[in-house]
Design an enzyme around this catalytic site. Structure first.
Site, mmCIF file in Angstrom:
data_model
loop_
_atom_site.group_PDB
_atom_site.id
_atom_site.type_symbol
_atom_site.label_atom_id
_atom_site.label_comp_id
_atom_site.label_asym_id
_atom_site.label_seq_id
_atom_site.Cartn_x
_atom_site.Cartn_y
_atom_site.Cartn_z
ATOM 1 N N HIS A 55 0.854 -1.188 0.000
ATOM 2 C CA HIS A 55 0.000 0.000 0.000
ATOM 3 C C HIS A 55 0.889 1.236 0.000
ATOM 4 O O HIS A 55 2.108 1.135 0.102
ATOM 5 C CB HIS A 55 -0.986 -0.013 1.175
ATOM 6 C CG HIS A 55 -0.366 0.020 2.530
ATOM 7 N ND1 HIS A 55 0.341 -1.033 3.058
ATOM 8 C CD2 HIS A 55 -0.341 0.992 3.478
ATOM 9 C CE1 HIS A 55 0.756 -0.721 4.269
ATOM 10 N NE2 HIS A 55 0.363 0.511 4.548
ATOM 11 N N HIS A 87 1.437 3.832 1.964
ATOM 12 C CA HIS A 87 1.945 4.535 3.146
ATOM 13 C C HIS A 87 3.470 4.602 3.046
ATOM 14 O O HIS A 87 4.120 3.654 2.585
ATOM 15 C CB HIS A 87 1.546 3.825 4.438
ATOM 16 C CG HIS A 87 0.167 4.157 4.883
ATOM 17 N ND1 HIS A 87 -0.560 3.329 5.709
ATOM 18 C CD2 HIS A 87 -0.629 5.235 4.641
ATOM 19 C CE1 HIS A 87 -1.744 3.875 5.951
ATOM 20 N NE2 HIS A 87 -1.811 5.030 5.309
ATOM 21 N N HIS A 144 -7.561 -1.692 6.013
ATOM 22 C CA HIS A 144 -6.556 -0.716 6.427
ATOM 23 C C HIS A 144 -7.140 0.651 6.130
ATOM 24 O O HIS A 144 -8.192 0.759 5.508
ATOM 25 C CB HIS A 144 -5.252 -0.959 5.658
ATOM 26 C CG HIS A 144 -4.041 -0.320 6.267
ATOM 27 N ND1 HIS A 144 -3.810 -0.258 7.613
ATOM 28 C CD2 HIS A 144 -2.981 0.279 5.681
ATOM 29 C CE1 HIS A 144 -2.659 0.347 7.839
ATOM 30 N NE2 HIS A 144 -2.140 0.694 6.681
ATOM 31 N N ASP A 195 5.979 4.278 5.025
ATOM 32 C CA ASP A 195 6.859 3.277 5.625
ATOM 33 C C ASP A 195 6.930 1.991 4.807
ATOM 34 O O ASP A 195 7.736 1.110 5.094
ATOM 35 C CB ASP A 195 6.460 2.982 7.078
ATOM 36 C CG ASP A 195 5.018 2.544 7.246
ATOM 37 O OD1 ASP A 195 4.145 3.023 6.512
ATOM 38 O OD2 ASP A 195 4.761 1.735 8.155
ATOM 39 N N HIS A 196 6.136 1.886 3.761
ATOM 40 C CA HIS A 196 6.180 0.738 2.854
ATOM 41 C C HIS A 196 6.689 1.129 1.468
ATOM 42 O O HIS A 196 6.852 0.267 0.615
ATOM 43 C CB HIS A 196 4.786 0.128 2.706
ATOM 44 C CG HIS A 196 4.264 -0.445 3.969
ATOM 45 N ND1 HIS A 196 4.259 -1.800 4.230
ATOM 46 C CD2 HIS A 196 3.753 0.150 5.086
ATOM 47 C CE1 HIS A 196 3.750 -2.015 5.439
ATOM 48 N NE2 HIS A 196 3.444 -0.845 5.967
#
Length: 147
Positions: free
Chosen positions: A63, A65, A143, A67-68
């Site tokens: 996804h 975000h 999510h 941090d990914h």
């Protein structure tokens, strides 16, 4: 014997902590390397674990975000600096192409090797990879954004 090995490069949330990095894993299936998510610090961790970047064939982004995802532009452009010629496939949710196109446009970054970007819709279970050694499927999970 077939190889199946997972190396966790990062497992922390949005903020790096001492000796922990945002989410990223490398899955080795019979010597094909798959990068799963690409948080900041992914390149550092790949170096620490002696992972051969040119052997990464696919990058899966779960996804959008940070941090990914925020390590992805650096990983893609670093492949250019190691003279990559093999195609790289990036599979992620709708919006991944716009993210990468924007980064490339405003930074002048280069990826002079074949780059295939596959955007997935949030539409239930779908097969995204089918090879001699493995199959991969995507499916939506709950999510705050499409994942």
């Amino acid at each position: 014997m077939r190889k199946f090995e997972l190396t966790i490069l990062g497992s922390n949330s949005a903020l790096p902590a001492y000796d922990r990095f945002p989410t990223s894993q490398v899955l080795n299936i019979n010597e094909e390397l798959l990068l799963i998510d690409c948080g900041e610090g992914t390149q550092i961790r790949m170096s620490q674990y002696h992972i051969k970047r040119n052997r990464v064939s696919r990058i899966f982004i779960s996804h959008l975000h940070g941090d990914h995802l925020y390590g992805l532009p650096g990983v893609i452009t670093s492949f250019y600096h190691i003279s990559r010629t093999a195609e790289l496939q990036i599979i992620g949710p709708k919006g991944i192409r716009k993210f990468l196109d924007t980064i490339f446009e405003i930074s002048g970054a280069l990826a002079e090797y074949p780059l295939e970007i596959i955007e997935l819709e949030d539409e239930g279970l779908i097969q995204i990879v089918d090879t001699k050694y493995f199959e991969a499927y995507a499916f939506p999970v709950f999510h705050r954004m499409p994942t």
